[in-house]
Design an enzyme around this catalytic site. Structure first.
Site, PDB file in Angstrom:
ATOM      1  N   GLY A  28       0.802  -1.220   0.000  1.00 62.75           N
ATOM      2  CA  GLY A  28       0.000   0.000   0.000  1.00 62.75           C
ATOM      3  C   GLY A  28       0.832   1.265   0.000  1.00 62.75           C
ATOM      4  O   GLY A  28       2.028   1.226  -0.278  1.00 62.75           O
ATOM      5  N   GLY A  33       5.866   3.951  -8.704  1.00 60.34           N
ATOM      6  CA  GLY A  33       6.571   2.670  -8.850  1.00 60.34           C
ATOM      7  C   GLY A  33       5.573   1.525  -8.890  1.00 60.34           C
ATOM      8  O   GLY A  33       5.641   0.638  -9.755  1.00 60.34           O
ATOM      9  N   HIS A  34       4.612   1.545  -7.963  1.00 62.56           N
ATOM     10  CA  HIS A  34       3.555   0.531  -7.966  1.00 62.56           C
ATOM     11  C   HIS A  34       2.710   0.631  -9.240  1.00 62.56           C
ATOM     12  O   HIS A  34       2.317  -0.383  -9.824  1.00 62.56           O
ATOM     13  CB  HIS A  34       2.639   0.704  -6.755  1.00 62.56           C
ATOM     14  N   GLN A 145      12.621  -3.788  -9.357  1.00 64.63           N
ATOM     15  CA  GLN A 145      14.077  -3.939  -9.274  1.00 64.63           C
ATOM     16  C   GLN A 145      14.637  -3.105  -8.111  1.00 64.63           C
ATOM     17  O   GLN A 145      15.723  -3.373  -7.610  1.00 64.63           O
ATOM     18  CB  GLN A 145      14.684  -3.498 -10.611  1.00 64.63           C
ATOM     19  N   GLN A 150      15.150  -8.831  -3.047  1.00 64.78           N
ATOM     20  CA  GLN A 150      13.812  -9.410  -2.856  1.00 64.78           C
ATOM     21  C   GLN A 150      13.361 -10.177  -4.097  1.00 64.78           C
ATOM     22  O   GLN A 150      12.843 -11.302  -3.986  1.00 64.78           O
ATOM     23  CB  GLN A 150      12.826  -8.287  -2.528  1.00 64.78           C
TER      24      GLN A 150
END
Ligand code: AMP
Length: 283
Positions: A28, A33-34, A145, A150
């Protein structure tokens, strides 16, 4: 766009969506970026779903979890704007039902860098992503990225646990001054915000040195330390020049590598990275 909060509702909605299905897992406080991940999911699949869940298991400090920014109404409006079909925004007990007793533990890839700085972090990430992959059964899942380690950890986990969702890494989206977008940027004071592009400058300086022929890992780390040292508000946590496949620290950069760093400004911890591919150093 449908918003569901329970495993049961999610299952029902998923039965009706067109395939292929793209998944964008988030915590959230959505930003551009999201949005870039959502657009890509939308473009490459017949349907797209985002998850919004601040995962308590991946925070090492309770205070960091508590103060993680949240604004669900705004997040849902963004998902709607990006044309998603479905959002899964569960409460903690829908993700971790009573009696929850299983963890995904990631090995060597999760040990250095963010894993060393934040013990247990990647086990928390891998566990929640394995649950989300299991619940959603997406054909593709999109990650940034920006969190390079991750993506590597999740790709490894999906391969090892035979989860058929394809893991796709998308480029880091940045502000005009080079600062990588992050939900945590909201915590920066105006002076810290003005100082924060030093992360990008340190990475760019090391990349330029590498492109000019420098192959010593320590020399490249020193370049990053020197640039970060010019910014008094930046408290360095680590700089790294690591093997792009194993994330082991490199004495010599001969193949694909990852430059990365973590820096604190006051209470706010920022990370960034820059991949080096041998084919990029000629021009
Ligand atoms: P988060 O909500 O911070 O857990 O991030 C959700 C996803 O968005 C992760 O795959 C992140 O790597 C990705 N992401 C976060 N910031 C950026 C960014 N600036 N550019 C591209 N992807 C990002």
């Amino acid at each position: 766009m449908r918003v569901v909060r329970s495993r049961a509702e999610l299952r029902e909605e998923l039965a009706a969506v067109e395939r292929p299905l793209g998944l964008v897992p988030t915590m959230g406080w959505l930003h551009d970026g999201h949005r870039a991940l959502m657009r890509r999911a939308r473009q490459e699949n017949a349907s797209a779903i985002a998850t919004i869940f601040v995962n308590p298991r991946q925070f090492n400090e309770a205070a960091d979890y508590q103060r993680y920014p949240r604004d669900e109404a705004r997040d849902l409006a963004i998902c709607e704007e990006e044309g998603l079909d479905l959002v899964f925004a569960p409460p903690v007990e829908e993700v971790y039902p009573p009696g929850f007793d299983t963890q995904v533990v990631v090995g060597a890839l999760a040990a250095p860098l963010e894993g060393a700085a934040r013990p247990g972090h990647f086990d928390g990430v891998a566990t929640v992503v394995a649950i989300l992959f299991g619940l959603v059964g997406a054909d593709r899942a999109y990650f940034g990225q920006k969190d390079a380690q991750q993506v590597m950890v999740i790709r490894r986990m999906a391969l090892d646990l035979a989860i058929p969702t394809e893991v796709i890494a998308c480029p880091t989206v940045r502000e005009a001054d080079g600062l990588a977008l992050s939900s945590r940027n909201v915590h920066l004071s105006p002076v810290e915000r003005a100082a924060a592009p030093v992360l990008r400058r340190a990475l760019t300086a090391a990349r330029a040195s590498w492109a000019a022929g420098e192959r010593s890992g320590e020399a490249l780390r020193e370049t990053m330390r020197r640039v970060l040292g010019e910014e008094p508000l930046a408290r360095l946590e680590y700089v790294s020049v690591a093997d792009g496949r194993t994330l082991g620290e490199l004495d010599r950069v001969e193949g694909p590598a990852l430059l990365s760093l973590a820096v604190r400004f006051g209470e706010t911890r920022l990370i960034d990275n820059e991949p080096l591919e041998p084919a990029d150093d000629s021009g």
